[in-house]
Design a protein around this motif. Structure first.
Motif, PDB file in Angstrom:
ATOM      1  N   PRO A 115       7.251  -8.588  -2.007  1.00 51.45           N
ATOM      2  CA  PRO A 115       5.886  -8.484  -0.676  1.00 51.45           C
ATOM      3  C   PRO A 115       5.685  -7.094  -0.283  1.00 51.45           C
ATOM      4  CG  PRO A 115       7.282 -10.443  -0.298  1.00 51.45           C
ATOM      5  CD  PRO A 115       8.069  -9.765  -1.428  1.00 51.45           C
ATOM      6  N   LYS A 116       6.582  -6.283  -0.280  1.00 49.39           N
ATOM      7  CA  LYS A 116       6.663  -4.689   0.248  1.00 49.39           C
ATOM      8  C   LYS A 116       5.646  -4.035  -0.733  1.00 49.39           C
ATOM      9  CE  LYS A 116      11.085  -4.600   2.529  1.00 49.39           C
ATOM     10  NZ  LYS A 116      12.420  -3.852   2.673  1.00 49.39           N
ATOM     11  N   ASN A 117       5.625  -4.462  -2.052  1.00 45.97           N
ATOM     12  CA  ASN A 117       4.877  -3.864  -3.255  1.00 45.97           C
ATOM     13  C   ASN A 117       3.556  -4.551  -3.340  1.00 45.97           C
ATOM     14  OD1 ASN A 117       6.978  -2.107  -3.565  1.00 45.97           O
ATOM     15  ND2 ASN A 117       7.874  -3.596  -5.080  1.00 45.97           N
ATOM     16  N   GLN A 118       3.135  -5.607  -2.661  1.00 49.43           N
ATOM     17  CA  GLN A 118       1.788  -6.278  -2.721  1.00 49.43           C
ATOM     18  C   GLN A 118       0.986  -5.791  -1.400  1.00 49.43           C
ATOM     19  OE1 GLN A 118       3.722 -10.298  -2.603  1.00 49.43           O
ATOM     20  NE2 GLN A 118       4.392 -10.181  -4.491  1.00 49.43           N
ATOM     21  N   ASN A 119       0.104  -5.038  -1.804  1.00 51.88           N
ATOM     22  CA  ASN A 119      -0.809  -4.208  -0.861  1.00 51.88           C
ATOM     23  C   ASN A 119      -2.026  -4.953  -0.690  1.00 51.88           C
ATOM     24  OD1 ASN A 119       1.337  -2.177  -0.152  1.00 51.88           O
ATOM     25  ND2 ASN A 119       0.739  -1.506  -2.085  1.00 51.88           N
ATOM     26  N   ALA A 120      -2.563  -5.279   0.423  1.00 50.63           N
ATOM     27  CA  ALA A 120      -3.888  -6.050   0.494  1.00 50.63           C
ATOM     28  C   ALA A 120      -4.766  -5.044   0.958  1.00 50.63           C
ATOM     29  CB  ALA A 120      -3.697  -6.773   1.867  1.00 50.63           C
ATOM     30  N   HIS A 121      -6.012  -5.306   0.086  1.00 47.14           N
ATOM     31  CA  HIS A 121      -6.962  -4.206   0.215  1.00 47.14           C
ATOM     32  C   HIS A 121      -8.519  -5.180   0.855  1.00 47.14           C
ATOM     33  CE1 HIS A 121      -5.093  -0.711  -1.361  1.00 47.14           C
ATOM     34  NE2 HIS A 121      -4.524  -1.503  -1.987  1.00 47.14           N
ATOM     35  N   ILE A 122      -9.519  -4.514   1.042  1.00 46.60           N
ATOM     36  CA  ILE A 122     -10.632  -4.975   1.194  1.00 46.60           C
ATOM     37  C   ILE A 122     -11.797  -3.966   0.341  1.00 46.60           C
ATOM     38  CG2 ILE A 122     -12.619  -5.305   2.913  1.00 46.60           C
ATOM     39  CD1 ILE A 122     -10.456  -5.630   4.997  1.00 46.60           C
ATOM     40  N   GLY A 123     -12.672  -4.941  -0.404  1.00 43.62           N
ATOM     41  CA  GLY A 123     -13.535  -4.229  -1.198  1.00 43.62           C
ATOM     42  C   GLY A 123     -14.968  -4.958  -1.074  1.00 43.62           C
TER      43      GLY A 123
ATOM     44  N   TRP B 289      -4.082  -5.493  -9.974  1.00 40.94           N
ATOM     45  CA  TRP B 289      -4.764  -5.838  -8.861  1.00 40.94           C
ATOM     46  C   TRP B 289      -5.978  -7.185  -9.148  1.00 40.94           C
ATOM     47  CZ3 TRP B 289     -10.418  -5.576  -8.208  1.00 40.94           C
ATOM     48  CH2 TRP B 289     -11.096  -4.866  -9.181  1.00 40.94           C
ATOM     49  N   GLY B 290      -6.377  -7.493  -8.167  1.00 41.83           N
ATOM     50  CA  GLY B 290      -7.327  -8.720  -8.247  1.00 41.83           C
ATOM     51  C   GLY B 290      -6.772  -9.953  -8.725  1.00 41.83           C
ATOM     52  N   ILE B 291      -7.238 -10.820  -9.740  1.00 44.39           N
ATOM     53  CA  ILE B 291      -6.453 -12.064 -10.276  1.00 44.39           C
ATOM     54  C   ILE B 291      -5.187 -11.913 -10.495  1.00 44.39           C
ATOM     55  CG2 ILE B 291      -6.711 -13.734 -12.052  1.00 44.39           C
ATOM     56  CD1 ILE B 291      -9.906 -13.183 -12.268  1.00 44.39           C
ATOM     57  N   THR B 292      -4.818 -10.910 -11.178  1.00 46.12           N
ATOM     58  CA  THR B 292      -3.237 -10.754 -11.742  1.00 46.12           C
ATOM     59  C   THR B 292      -2.507 -10.583 -10.668  1.00 46.12           C
ATOM     60  OG1 THR B 292      -4.317  -9.821 -13.935  1.00 46.12           O
ATOM     61  CG2 THR B 292      -1.757  -9.602 -13.341  1.00 46.12           C
ATOM     62  N   ALA B 293      -2.720  -9.710  -9.667  1.00 47.11           N
ATOM     63  CA  ALA B 293      -2.039  -9.427  -8.290  1.00 47.11           C
ATOM     64  C   ALA B 293      -2.015 -10.670  -7.536  1.00 47.11           C
ATOM     65  CB  ALA B 293      -2.533  -8.350  -7.689  1.00 47.11           C
ATOM     66  N   GLY B 294      -3.057 -11.550  -7.458  1.00 44.63           N
ATOM     67  CA  GLY B 294      -3.173 -12.606  -6.802  1.00 44.63           C
ATOM     68  C   GLY B 294      -2.302 -13.732  -7.275  1.00 44.63           C
ATOM     69  N   ILE B 295      -2.198 -13.734  -8.394  1.00 40.79           N
ATOM     70  CA  ILE B 295      -1.165 -14.898  -9.160  1.00 40.79           C
ATOM     71  C   ILE B 295       0.335 -14.579  -8.785  1.00 40.79           C
ATOM     72  CG2 ILE B 295      -0.493 -15.725 -11.339  1.00 40.79           C
ATOM     73  CD1 ILE B 295      -3.246 -15.668 -12.306  1.00 40.79           C
ATOM     74  N   LEU B 296       0.315 -13.157  -9.034  1.00 37.39           N
ATOM     75  CA  LEU B 296       1.747 -12.536  -8.684  1.00 37.39           C
ATOM     76  C   LEU B 296       2.346 -12.902  -7.207  1.00 37.39           C
ATOM     77  CD1 LEU B 296       1.978  -9.293 -10.707  1.00 37.39           C
ATOM     78  CD2 LEU B 296       3.392 -11.289 -11.267  1.00 37.39           C
ATOM     79  N   VAL B 297       1.393 -12.833  -6.237  1.00 41.17           N
ATOM     80  CA  VAL B 297       1.568 -12.971  -4.923  1.00 41.17           C
ATOM     81  C   VAL B 297       1.875 -14.573  -4.711  1.00 41.17           C
ATOM     82  CG1 VAL B 297       0.437 -13.030  -2.690  1.00 41.17           C
ATOM     83  CG2 VAL B 297       0.223 -10.948  -3.946  1.00 41.17           C
ATOM     84  N   ASN B 298       1.015 -15.330  -5.443  1.00 38.02           N
ATOM     85  CA  ASN B 298       1.335 -16.687  -5.229  1.00 38.02           C
ATOM     86  C   ASN B 298       2.753 -17.040  -5.686  1.00 38.02           C
ATOM     87  OD1 ASN B 298      -1.115 -17.045  -4.236  1.00 38.02           O
ATOM     88  ND2 ASN B 298      -1.986 -17.853  -6.027  1.00 38.02           N
ATOM     89  N   LEU B 299       3.205 -16.472  -6.950  1.00 42.43           N
ATOM     90  CA  LEU B 299       4.376 -16.776  -7.781  1.00 42.43           C
ATOM     91  C   LEU B 299       5.580 -16.210  -6.786  1.00 42.43           C
ATOM     92  CD1 LEU B 299       5.447 -17.818 -10.145  1.00 42.43           C
ATOM     93  CD2 LEU B 299       5.706 -15.710 -11.138  1.00 42.43           C
ATOM     94  N   SER B 300       5.298 -15.141  -6.079  1.00 39.07           N
ATOM     95  CA  SER B 300       6.436 -14.600  -5.108  1.00 39.07           C
ATOM     96  C   SER B 300       6.667 -15.610  -4.093  1.00 39.07           C
ATOM     97  CB  SER B 300       6.030 -13.436  -4.781  1.00 39.07           C
ATOM     98  OG  SER B 300       5.014 -13.299  -3.658  1.00 39.07           O
TER      99      SER B 300
END
Length: 204
Positions: free
Chosen positions: A158-166, A186-197
């Motif tokens: 989670p320390k490497n998963q940075n939230a952004h606004i665009g 980023w985007g979909i791929t990062a979101g899937i990794l965040v969910n998996l984490s």
């Protein structure tokens, strides 16, 4: 030394335990921007984990800039589920073979994890599997510019998963981004990794 059996068992147990917990409210998704979930096209991606002793990685691809959907982005091997596909697993394996010549027989399937509903119009089913390290993967130039392996522990931390606004299509959007070396995930791929984490919290 970690064997395929050990890694598979660890991933399988962690995934099963994680899915026994209600995390729906905390999972990353884009469904809030989708007017009709039933209109989404079915897709599948393969989260291929390399069986490296003490340091498993995950296979990711870089899409060409000329692609119509998600040009230039980092992604998992995958794509639309075709009518001839038996299921999401078959589709994910087929796409991985087409995109990087990953032999389906080399993939030890663990199972599906959380679906991701994308604002680009897809209901994506990620499939988790384990593969031997250092397979001679060859990208299909029409679909993949390059492929790489990122450390699983890094991308799921989670320390490497940075939230952004665009802004996308005139709407304010929140998304995740993971920067590893010179790669922007980023985007979909990062979101899937965040969910998996969140499902595999033993790695975070």
């Amino acid at each position: 030394m970690t064997s395929t059996f050990d890694l598979r068992t660890k991933l399988s147990q962690a995934l099963r335990t994680g899915h026994a917990t209600d995390l729906d409210h905390a999972l990353s998704d884009e469904r809030d921007f989708i007017k009709d979930l039933d209109s989404l096209r079915s897709a599948a991606v393969l989260i291929a984990i390399t069986d490296r002793p003490d340091d498993p990685g995950v296979i990711l691809v870089q899409r060409p800039d000329h692609m119509r959907n998600h040009p230039g982005q980092v992604a998992f091997p995958g794509g639309k589920i075709d009518p001839d596909d038996k299921d999401a697993i078959h589709a994910a394996l087929r796409e991985a073979e087409e995109e990087v010549q990953l032999d389906p027989a080399k993939v030890d399937i663990i199972g599906p994890t959380d679906r991701y509903h994308s604002g680009s119009g897809y209901n994506i089913q990620p499939i988790l599997g384990v593969i031997p390290p250092d397979l001679p993967l060859i990208p299909c130039p029409e679909e993949v510019d390059d492929w790489f392996e990122a450390p699983l522990e890094f991308v799921l931390n989670p320390k490497n998963q940075n939230a952004h606004i665009g802004e996308w299509r005139g709407e304010r959007r929140e998304y995740y981004q993971i920067n590893w070396q010179n790669r922007r995930i980023w985007g979909i791929t990062a979101g899937i990794l965040v969910n998996l984490s969140k499902r595999l919290d033993w790695l975070s």
